[in-house]
Write a protein that holds these residues in place. Structure first.
Motif, PDB file in Angstrom:
ATOM      1  N   VAL A   6     -39.149 -16.710  -1.193  1.00 58.94           N
ATOM      2  CA  VAL A   6     -39.901 -17.557  -2.123  1.00 58.94           C
ATOM      3  C   VAL A   6     -40.989 -18.363  -1.423  1.00 58.94           C
ATOM      4  N   GLY A   7     -40.644 -19.014  -0.318  1.00 56.55           N
ATOM      5  CA  GLY A   7     -41.616 -19.879   0.339  1.00 56.55           C
ATOM      6  C   GLY A   7     -42.068 -20.999  -0.579  1.00 56.55           C
ATOM      7  N   ARG A   8     -43.390 -21.180  -0.691  1.00 56.19           N
ATOM      8  CA  ARG A   8     -43.922 -22.211  -1.580  1.00 56.19           C
ATOM      9  C   ARG A   8     -44.239 -21.668  -2.970  1.00 56.19           C
ATOM     10  N   GLY A   9     -44.016 -20.392  -3.182  1.00 56.78           N
ATOM     11  CA  GLY A   9     -44.362 -19.812  -4.469  1.00 56.78           C
ATOM     12  C   GLY A   9     -45.856 -19.933  -4.719  1.00 56.78           C
ATOM     13  N   PRO A  10     -46.260 -20.349  -5.923  1.00 58.35           N
ATOM     14  CA  PRO A  10     -47.690 -20.431  -6.249  1.00 58.35           C
ATOM     15  C   PRO A  10     -48.363 -21.699  -5.745  1.00 58.35           C
ATOM     16  N   HIS A  11     -47.632 -22.571  -5.076  1.00 59.41           N
ATOM     17  CA  HIS A  11     -48.160 -23.885  -4.714  1.00 59.41           C
ATOM     18  C   HIS A  11     -48.709 -23.901  -3.287  1.00 59.41           C
ATOM     19  N   ASN A  12     -49.791 -24.629  -3.094  1.00 57.40           N
ATOM     20  CA  ASN A  12     -50.370 -24.846  -1.779  1.00 57.40           C
ATOM     21  C   ASN A  12     -50.413 -26.350  -1.548  1.00 57.40           C
ATOM     22  N   PRO A  13     -49.922 -26.825  -0.390  1.00 52.20           N
ATOM     23  CA  PRO A  13     -49.815 -28.278  -0.189  1.00 52.20           C
ATOM     24  C   PRO A  13     -51.140 -29.007   0.046  1.00 52.20           C
ATOM     25  N   LEU A  14     -52.234 -28.297   0.312  1.00 56.60           N
ATOM     26  CA  LEU A  14     -53.488 -29.013   0.537  1.00 56.60           C
ATOM     27  C   LEU A  14     -54.672 -28.199   0.033  1.00 56.60           C
ATOM     28  N   GLU A  15     -55.701 -28.927  -0.427  1.00 59.30           N
ATOM     29  CA  GLU A  15     -56.895 -28.282  -0.967  1.00 59.30           C
ATOM     30  C   GLU A  15     -57.861 -27.889   0.131  1.00 59.30           C
ATOM     31  N   ARG A  16     -57.990 -28.733   1.131  1.00 57.62           N
ATOM     32  CA  ARG A  16     -58.857 -28.461   2.271  1.00 57.62           C
ATOM     33  C   ARG A  16     -58.168 -28.916   3.543  1.00 57.62           C
ATOM     34  N   TRP A  17     -58.617 -28.379   4.658  1.00 53.80           N
ATOM     35  CA  TRP A  17     -58.133 -28.850   5.940  1.00 53.80           C
ATOM     36  C   TRP A  17     -58.711 -30.238   6.221  1.00 53.80           C
ATOM     37  N   PRO A  18     -58.089 -31.012   7.100  1.00 50.26           N
ATOM     38  CA  PRO A  18     -58.569 -32.373   7.360  1.00 50.26           C
ATOM     39  C   PRO A  18     -60.035 -32.455   7.784  1.00 50.26           C
ATOM     40  N   ASN A  19     -60.587 -31.393   8.351  1.00 47.85           N
ATOM     41  CA  ASN A  19     -62.001 -31.424   8.749  1.00 47.85           C
ATOM     42  C   ASN A  19     -62.930 -30.964   7.622  1.00 47.85           C
ATOM     43  N   GLY A  20     -62.376 -30.721   6.432  1.00 49.69           N
ATOM     44  CA  GLY A  20     -63.177 -30.352   5.278  1.00 49.69           C
ATOM     45  C   GLY A  20     -63.307 -28.869   5.035  1.00 49.69           C
ATOM     46  N   ALA A  21     -62.838 -28.036   5.951  1.00 48.46           N
ATOM     47  CA  ALA A  21     -62.960 -26.591   5.793  1.00 48.46           C
ATOM     48  C   ALA A  21     -61.985 -26.062   4.740  1.00 48.46           C
ATOM     49  N   LEU A  22     -62.389 -25.006   4.068  1.00 45.04           N
ATOM     50  CA  LEU A  22     -61.488 -24.306   3.151  1.00 45.04           C
ATOM     51  C   LEU A  22     -60.638 -23.280   3.883  1.00 45.04           C
ATOM     52  N   VAL A  23     -61.206 -22.666   4.905  1.00 51.96           N
ATOM     53  CA  VAL A  23     -60.502 -21.637   5.677  1.00 51.96           C
ATOM     54  C   VAL A  23     -60.553 -22.001   7.151  1.00 51.96           C
ATOM     55  N   ALA A  24     -59.395 -22.007   7.800  1.00 50.69           N
ATOM     56  CA  ALA A  24     -59.312 -22.183   9.244  1.00 50.69           C
ATOM     57  C   ALA A  24     -59.017 -20.824   9.867  1.00 50.69           C
ATOM     58  N   VAL A  25     -59.806 -20.431  10.853  1.00 54.02           N
ATOM     59  CA  VAL A  25     -59.615 -19.161  11.556  1.00 54.02           C
ATOM     60  C   VAL A  25     -59.199 -19.457  12.984  1.00 54.02           C
ATOM     61  N   ASN A  26     -58.061 -18.905  13.375  1.00 48.82           N
ATOM     62  CA  ASN A  26     -57.571 -19.075  14.741  1.00 48.82           C
ATOM     63  C   ASN A  26     -57.542 -17.716  15.438  1.00 48.82           C
ATOM     64  N   VAL A  27     -58.358 -17.574  16.475  1.00 47.26           N
ATOM     65  CA  VAL A  27     -58.368 -16.361  17.284  1.00 47.26           C
ATOM     66  C   VAL A  27     -57.395 -16.562  18.449  1.00 47.26           C
ATOM     67  N   VAL A  28     -56.451 -15.638  18.585  1.00 47.16           N
ATOM     68  CA  VAL A  28     -55.482 -15.671  19.681  1.00 47.16           C
ATOM     69  C   VAL A  28     -55.780 -14.510  20.617  1.00 47.16           C
ATOM     70  N   ILE A  29     -56.107 -14.824  21.855  1.00 52.47           N
ATOM     71  CA  ILE A  29     -56.342 -13.795  22.871  1.00 52.47           C
ATOM     72  C   ILE A  29     -55.093 -13.687  23.719  1.00 52.47           C
ATOM     73  N   ASN A  30     -54.439 -12.530  23.645  1.00 50.89           N
ATOM     74  CA  ASN A  30     -53.168 -12.306  24.329  1.00 50.89           C
ATOM     75  C   ASN A  30     -53.411 -11.871  25.770  1.00 50.89           C
ATOM     76  N   GLU A 276     -70.564 -19.645   8.626  1.00 52.89           N
ATOM     77  CA  GLU A 276     -70.104 -20.049   7.296  1.00 52.89           C
ATOM     78  C   GLU A 276     -69.611 -21.501   7.338  1.00 52.89           C
ATOM     79  N   PRO A 277     -70.295 -22.429   6.651  1.00 46.54           N
ATOM     80  CA  PRO A 277     -69.943 -23.855   6.782  1.00 46.54           C
ATOM     81  C   PRO A 277     -68.554 -24.221   6.273  1.00 46.54           C
ATOM     82  N   GLU A 278     -67.960 -23.416   5.377  1.00 46.67           N
ATOM     83  CA  GLU A 278     -66.636 -23.752   4.851  1.00 46.67           C
ATOM     84  C   GLU A 278     -65.511 -23.050   5.604  1.00 46.67           C
ATOM     85  N   ILE A 279     -65.870 -22.348   6.699  1.00 44.93           N
ATOM     86  CA  ILE A 279     -64.881 -21.746   7.590  1.00 44.93           C
ATOM     87  C   ILE A 279     -64.940 -22.475   8.925  1.00 44.93           C
TER      88      ILE A 279
END
Length: 302
Positions: A6-30, A276-279
């Protein structure tokens, strides 16, 4: 370990990240090259090279060894140049033995502002280890890594998939506060391990260059770039239409994405999302700090 469908189902706990972005992208280099099984270390041959030709275990696989060496000799520096060119914060998932064997990269990483995620001392399947062996590998890595990188290491993940005891062993270490062995969500989530509150920041086996070798494979690097760009664009569209803030994790490996053609896919993806300013391109420690602060305020506490 209980399963949660189930997880959170249809709910998301936040509308934006604290820095204002809608999408946070994390690149992991192994960073695994030098920590894999190899004959000089008395460990036999590893299976994750550039090709799937079976090699008799009684014969040293110099071909696969060479592909791993390419990653540490050439590939890692090609990815470093892209990271510096686009000025993006990334996470380096580091096997400690690999870092010990590449002092120039260890010096660069120590001087950089990028965060480090513990990835074992050796790059080995923990599901093939005993509990004592897995604990010893974790503890060895956590003794070595902070000195090599010059700062604390707060997160942990293993090769392929964890054992049933991996999270418990990580949570027992006083310096670790999260793991990235889950692939069952996109956003972080909290759990409890032996009475300790524990954060899980999921990883991705889909937005990952291992897909060059796992069916259905990418026929060209362009397909990898299109996959990553398509995912980022979809997440942004989803967030704009009310789904809430999104997190995208991308997994890269120097021996694979450090090859010139495949590096072009990384370049094209970074050029797309960096404009992209919102990423926001972020590192994993930043996500951990944000989610911990949000939970302290009653948001995203699960």
């Amino acid at each position: 370990m209980e399963r949660d469908f189930v997880g959170r189902g249809p709910h998301n706990p936040l509308e934006r990240w604290p820095n204002g972005a809608l999408v946070a992208v994390n690149v992991v280099i192994n960073v695994e090259e030098g920590a894999e099984a190899a004959w000089p270390d008395g460990e036999g041959n590893d299976a994750w090279g550039e090709y799937g030709i079976p090699i008799d275990p009684a014969v040293r696989d110099l071909g696969t060894e060479g592909h791993f060496e390419f990653g540490s000799r050439v590939g890692i520096w090609r990815l470093v140049r892209l990271v510096e060119r686009f000025d993006v914060p990334v996470t380096f998932g580091v096997c400690a033995r690999a870092l010990e064997r590449n002092p120039p990269f260890a010096a660069w990483l120590r001087a950089s502002g990028h965060d480090v995620l513990g990835h074992g001392y050796r790059w080995a399947e923990v599901t093939a280890m005993s509990e004592d062996e897995e604990r010893a590998d974790l503890e060895h890595a956590m003794r070595v890594l902070p000195g090599l990188v010059g700062r604390p290491v707060r997160g942990w993940y293993v090769r392929s998939f964890p054992s049933e005891r991996t999270r418990r062993l990580a949570a027992a270490h006083p310096d670790l506060v999260y793991d990235s062995d889950a692939v069952n969500d996109e956003l972080p989530w909290w759990t409890e391990v032996d009475g300790r509150r524990w954060l899980v920041v999921p990883y991705s086996k889909v937005h990952n260059d291992t897909r060059y070798f796992l069916a259905p494979t990418y026929a060209t690097p362009r397909h990898f770039a299109e996959t990553l760009i398509g995912a980022a664009d979809f997440l942004l569209d989803e967030a704009r239409h009310g789904a809430g803030a999104r997190l995208m994790t991308v997994g890269l490996h120097p021996r694979w994405s450090g090859q010139a053609a495949r590096a072009a896919a990384v370049r094209d993806f970074l050029a797309h999302v960096a404009g992209e300013p919102e990423i926001a391109l972020v590192h994993r420690d930043q996500i951990v700090d944000w989610w911990t602060d949000l939970a302290a305020g009653g948001v995203g506490s699960d």
